[in-house]
Enzyme design. Structure first.
Site, PDB file in Angstrom:
ATOM      1  N   GLU A   1      13.882 -15.881 -10.552  1.00 54.81           N
ATOM      2  CA  GLU A   1      13.948 -14.417 -10.690  1.00 54.81           C
ATOM      3  C   GLU A   1      13.598 -13.743  -9.358  1.00 54.81           C
ATOM      4  O   GLU A   1      14.235 -12.777  -8.951  1.00 54.81           O
ATOM      5  CB  GLU A   1      12.977 -13.982 -11.804  1.00 54.81           C
TER       6      GLU A   1
ATOM      7  N   ARG B   1      -2.034 -19.960  -6.747  1.00 53.69           N
ATOM      8  CA  ARG B   1      -1.189 -20.191  -7.912  1.00 53.69           C
ATOM      9  C   ARG B   1      -1.447 -21.599  -8.453  1.00 53.69           C
ATOM     10  O   ARG B   1      -1.429 -22.566  -7.693  1.00 53.69           O
ATOM     11  CB  ARG B   1       0.279 -20.041  -7.539  1.00 53.69           C
TER      12      ARG B   1
ATOM     13  N   GLU C   1      -6.560 -13.150  -6.217  1.00 53.47           N
ATOM     14  CA  GLU C   1      -5.756 -13.153  -7.450  1.00 53.47           C
ATOM     15  C   GLU C   1      -5.305 -14.583  -7.716  1.00 53.47           C
ATOM     16  O   GLU C   1      -4.714 -15.223  -6.845  1.00 53.47           O
ATOM     17  CB  GLU C   1      -4.520 -12.258  -7.308  1.00 53.47           C
TER      18      GLU C   1
ATOM     19  N   ALA D   1       0.843  -1.198   0.000  1.00 56.97           N
ATOM     20  CA  ALA D   1       0.000   0.000   0.000  1.00 56.97           C
ATOM     21  C   ALA D   1       0.882   1.253   0.000  1.00 56.97           C
ATOM     22  O   ALA D   1       0.644   2.182  -0.785  1.00 56.97           O
ATOM     23  CB  ALA D   1      -0.925  -0.010   1.212  1.00 56.97           C
TER      24      ALA D   1
END
Ligand code: 0O2
Length: 227
Positions: A167, A90, A152, A67
């Site tokens: 990564e 995921r 998500e 945030a």
């Protein structure tokens, strides 16, 4: 610290826990939906498109840090509105076609509302990151009634997942000051991973359509399954 301030902090902490609880339930609803699909494919189909399902709830610190980074006011309302990945699921698939198939099967369910789709497979990020993100709302039925919870869901192949975790570790280790030769190496590896995905997809389709009797159009008959 006086007694009143301590009591306020305890109260705030409780409110944060209640805030996070809804996300935990939403994340579990989505994981269950995906797990049902995974088990159904396992029982009825020769190929299971879902390799792995993982989930995580962003920590209080992680939410507040994101945030602050994005200039979002640290109120529950603003966090609910603007931080989309408090609940994250995921899904790792073998092939890109599996990713698209599972995305369709999940997002076409009646109680799911798709808020946004970020297709980093069709358009990878400049650093090479590839995945398909779906931000969705799922209803959670609490004692006071139903609430839409934002989750998500990241869909990717095994090759994309391997790349993303390396990564991520690299950035964590070098605290964002990653040497150029490593960035170049990662960009090259992302292209190789994309090529590997394309080759594996082609081979998979060839193997799937092969029939020993030579007729590639006939579906293979599978034994009946008792549930
Ligand atoms: P963590 O630790 O995984 O939670 P936006 O919502 O558009 O305002 P946001 O949230 O950055 O901005 O959106 P985006 O780009 O879709 O990224 C959301 C998540 O995708 C990230 O969450 C990562 O999990 C993953 N991701 C995105 N880009 C990359 C990347 O370049 N490399 C890797 N390894 N993962 C990536 P967090 O909160 O950054 O991290």
């Amino acid at each position: 610290m006086d007694g009143e301030t301590a009591a306020d902090l305890v109260q705030l902490r409780r409110e944060f826990e209640r805030f996070l609880m809804r996300y935990k339930f939403g994340m579990e609803e989505i994981s269950t939906k995906l797990e049902i699909l995974r088990q159904e494919f396992g029982l009825l189909d020769g190929h299971n498109p879902i390799e792995r399902i993982e989930h995580r709830l962003k920590s209080m610190d992680g939410i507040l840090e994101k945030a602050a980074r994005k200039g979002i006011e640290p109120s529950f309302e603003a966090l609910r509105e603007h931080v989309h990945d408090i609940a994250g699921v995921r899904v790792t698939c073998s092939f890109v076609s599996d990713v698209r198939r599972i995305v369709d099967l999940l997002t076409s369910q009646d109680d799911i509302t798709v808020v946004a789709v970020k297709d980093y497979i069709s358009e990878p990020k400049p650093n090479g990151y590839r995945s398909l993100h779906v931000i969705l709302d799922v209803p959670v039925f609490l004692s006071g009634g139903s609430e839409a919870v934002r989750v998500e869901v990241q869909f990717r192949t095994i090759a994309m997942d391997l790349w993303a975790s390396l990564e991520h570790k690299t950035y964590y280790k070098y605290e964002t000051k990653v040497p150029q030769h490593l960035l170049d190496g990662l960009a090259e590896a992302a292209e190789e991973a994309a090529r590997l995905d394309a080759t594996m997809e082609r081979l998979h389709h060839e193997v799937r359509s092969y029939r020993p009797d030579g007729d590639e159009r006939m579906p293979r008959r599978r034994p009946a399954v008792r549930v």
